[in-house]
Scaffold this motif. Sequence first.
Motif, PDB file in Angstrom:
ATOM      1  N   VAL A 180     -72.952 -67.105 -39.768  1.00  0.00           N
ATOM      2  CA  VAL A 180     -73.659 -66.622 -40.953  1.00  0.00           C
ATOM      3  C   VAL A 180     -74.617 -65.474 -40.589  1.00  0.00           C
ATOM      4  CG1 VAL A 180     -75.228 -67.220 -42.837  1.00  0.00           C
ATOM      5  CG2 VAL A 180     -73.484 -68.845 -42.098  1.00  0.00           C
ATOM      6  N   VAL A 181     -75.467 -65.708 -39.585  1.00  0.00           N
ATOM      7  CA  VAL A 181     -76.514 -64.731 -39.272  1.00  0.00           C
ATOM      8  C   VAL A 181     -75.950 -63.511 -38.546  1.00  0.00           C
ATOM      9  CG1 VAL A 181     -78.687 -64.370 -38.052  1.00  0.00           C
ATOM     10  CG2 VAL A 181     -78.264 -66.531 -39.235  1.00  0.00           C
ATOM     11  N   LEU A 182     -75.200 -63.734 -37.477  1.00  0.00           N
ATOM     12  CA  LEU A 182     -74.722 -62.607 -36.664  1.00  0.00           C
ATOM     13  C   LEU A 182     -73.889 -61.595 -37.451  1.00  0.00           C
ATOM     14  CD1 LEU A 182     -73.838 -64.118 -33.162  1.00  0.00           C
ATOM     15  CD2 LEU A 182     -75.901 -62.925 -33.895  1.00  0.00           C
ATOM     16  N   PRO A 183     -72.932 -62.037 -38.293  1.00  0.00           N
ATOM     17  CA  PRO A 183     -72.177 -61.023 -39.051  1.00  0.00           C
ATOM     18  C   PRO A 183     -73.037 -60.175 -39.975  1.00  0.00           C
ATOM     19  CG  PRO A 183     -71.020 -63.126 -39.083  1.00  0.00           C
ATOM     20  CD  PRO A 183     -72.378 -63.387 -38.502  1.00  0.00           C
ATOM     21  N   LEU A 184     -74.175 -60.700 -40.441  1.00  0.00           N
ATOM     22  CA  LEU A 184     -75.021 -59.967 -41.369  1.00  0.00           C
ATOM     23  C   LEU A 184     -75.980 -59.000 -40.679  1.00  0.00           C
ATOM     24  CD1 LEU A 184     -75.884 -62.802 -43.925  1.00  0.00           C
ATOM     25  CD2 LEU A 184     -74.204 -60.961 -44.167  1.00  0.00           C
ATOM     26  N   ILE A 185     -76.144 -59.153 -39.377  1.00  0.00           N
ATOM     27  CA  ILE A 185     -77.079 -58.268 -38.667  1.00  0.00           C
ATOM     28  C   ILE A 185     -76.331 -57.354 -37.695  1.00  0.00           C
ATOM     29  CG2 ILE A 185     -78.975 -59.928 -38.852  1.00  0.00           C
ATOM     30  CD1 ILE A 185     -78.506 -60.624 -35.900  1.00  0.00           C
ATOM     31  N   LYS A 186     -75.074 -57.065 -37.993  1.00  0.00           N
ATOM     32  CA  LYS A 186     -74.291 -56.167 -37.127  1.00  0.00           C
ATOM     33  C   LYS A 186     -74.926 -54.791 -36.965  1.00  0.00           C
ATOM     34  CE  LYS A 186     -69.641 -58.116 -37.478  1.00  0.00           C
ATOM     35  NZ  LYS A 186     -68.248 -57.875 -37.936  1.00  0.00           N
ATOM     36  N   PRO A 187     -75.488 -54.192 -38.032  1.00  0.00           N
ATOM     37  CA  PRO A 187     -76.147 -52.890 -37.822  1.00  0.00           C
ATOM     38  C   PRO A 187     -77.298 -52.965 -36.827  1.00  0.00           C
ATOM     39  CG  PRO A 187     -75.735 -53.247 -40.149  1.00  0.00           C
ATOM     40  CD  PRO A 187     -75.419 -54.539 -39.460  1.00  0.00           C
ATOM     41  N   GLY A 188     -78.082 -54.032 -36.903  1.00  0.00           N
ATOM     42  CA  GLY A 188     -79.172 -54.191 -35.943  1.00  0.00           C
ATOM     43  C   GLY A 188     -78.667 -54.400 -34.533  1.00  0.00           C
ATOM     44  N   LEU A 189     -77.615 -55.194 -34.382  1.00  0.00           N
ATOM     45  CA  LEU A 189     -77.028 -55.404 -33.062  1.00  0.00           C
ATOM     46  C   LEU A 189     -76.476 -54.101 -32.494  1.00  0.00           C
ATOM     47  CD1 LEU A 189     -75.119 -58.769 -33.649  1.00  0.00           C
ATOM     48  CD2 LEU A 189     -77.208 -58.442 -32.329  1.00  0.00           C
ATOM     49  N   ALA A 190     -75.853 -53.297 -33.351  1.00  0.00           N
ATOM     50  CA  ALA A 190     -75.309 -52.014 -32.880  1.00  0.00           C
ATOM     51  C   ALA A 190     -76.423 -51.073 -32.443  1.00  0.00           C
ATOM     52  CB  ALA A 190     -74.479 -51.380 -33.993  1.00  0.00           C
ATOM     53  N   ALA A 191     -77.501 -51.000 -33.236  1.00  0.00           N
ATOM     54  CA  ALA A 191     -78.623 -50.127 -32.864  1.00  0.00           C
ATOM     55  C   ALA A 191     -79.265 -50.585 -31.559  1.00  0.00           C
ATOM     56  CB  ALA A 191     -79.656 -50.109 -33.986  1.00  0.00           C
ATOM     57  N   ALA A 192     -79.453 -51.893 -31.412  1.00  0.00           N
ATOM     58  CA  ALA A 192     -80.038 -52.416 -30.183  1.00  0.00           C
ATOM     59  C   ALA A 192     -79.112 -52.202 -28.990  1.00  0.00           C
ATOM     60  CB  ALA A 192     -80.346 -53.908 -30.350  1.00  0.00           C
ATOM     61  N   ALA A 193     -77.801 -52.318 -29.210  1.00  0.00           N
ATOM     62  CA  ALA A 193     -76.846 -52.112 -28.122  1.00  0.00           C
ATOM     63  C   ALA A 193     -76.861 -50.666 -27.655  1.00  0.00           C
ATOM     64  CB  ALA A 193     -75.442 -52.512 -28.582  1.00  0.00           C
ATOM     65  N   ILE A 194     -76.925 -49.714 -28.593  1.00  0.00           N
ATOM     66  CA  ILE A 194     -76.982 -48.303 -28.221  1.00  0.00           C
ATOM     67  C   ILE A 194     -78.224 -48.019 -27.387  1.00  0.00           C
ATOM     68  CG2 ILE A 194     -77.251 -45.957 -29.131  1.00  0.00           C
ATOM     69  CD1 ILE A 194     -75.565 -46.821 -31.523  1.00  0.00           C
ATOM     70  N   PHE A 195     -79.365 -48.521 -27.840  1.00  0.00           N
ATOM     71  CA  PHE A 195     -80.616 -48.302 -27.110  1.00  0.00           C
ATOM     72  C   PHE A 195     -80.548 -48.903 -25.711  1.00  0.00           C
ATOM     73  CE2 PHE A 195     -84.672 -50.124 -25.794  1.00  0.00           C
ATOM     74  CZ  PHE A 195     -85.490 -49.016 -25.788  1.00  0.00           C
TER      75      PHE A 195
END
Length: 269
Positions: A180-195
Amino acid sequence: MMALGPILLMVTTSLKLQVDIVSSAPGLLFAPTLQNYETVLCDVLWYEPEHVRFCDPTFSRALGNSLIVATVSTVLTLLIGTMAAYAIVRFRFMGRDAVSLGTLLMRMVPPAVLLVPIFGIWTFQYGLNDTYAGIVLVYVAMNLPFVIWILQSFISQVPMPLEEAARMDGANPWQVFLLVVLPLIKPGLAAAAIFTFRIAWNEFILANVLLGRNTRTVPVTIVNSLTEHNIDWGVIMATGMLLAVPPVIFTLLASRQIITGMTAGAVKG
């Protein structure tokens, strides 16, 4: 346009022979060659370059080291940071606000300040110098505060009724978090992964001190190749171009998740 100048210079230099680079009258017209790239990747090519008399695997090994260190540290940072951010946002415990603020304050400490104590502890107490594990742990600790801080805002925007509905359907806490949570915060995970990936990929100071000959990353290898006796600018620029490829590809792939997350809730008006 000013930002493209150094990139254009790096590209053109990487395609020149050493005699053209050090020429007293350099020009815009030259015969491009891939010899510098063949020199860098001589040990991984399926053929033997004719101009390479001795194949030095230093640069290709450094590229592999950078990929291992950056990828592993990014995965561990996101794994730990996501769970920590979820615990701070969703769980009620004493000192929660202090923990949230403390994680951000830890990121404000310059890495150079911790260089001497980290070197002493890693070398004389744990023996983690010249190992992948040692530098990965440092990068995880260095990037974790920012990842926790940035993911808190994304997790707080996830509606609680969605998690409650999942629990009513029989989902356990891990299923709620993963499905539930992880699929909804994919943009945040992507931004954090890039950084996280870019910091681990480009970091030099800590890597120069903690890594040895066989585990050096590309930034350290490039600097160590600059000597007073001989500087092969073509090979160095070719290595720099190869160094720029993985983070660009990673950023493009992660950016798709950011765009997808931003447009997921869009409707036609």
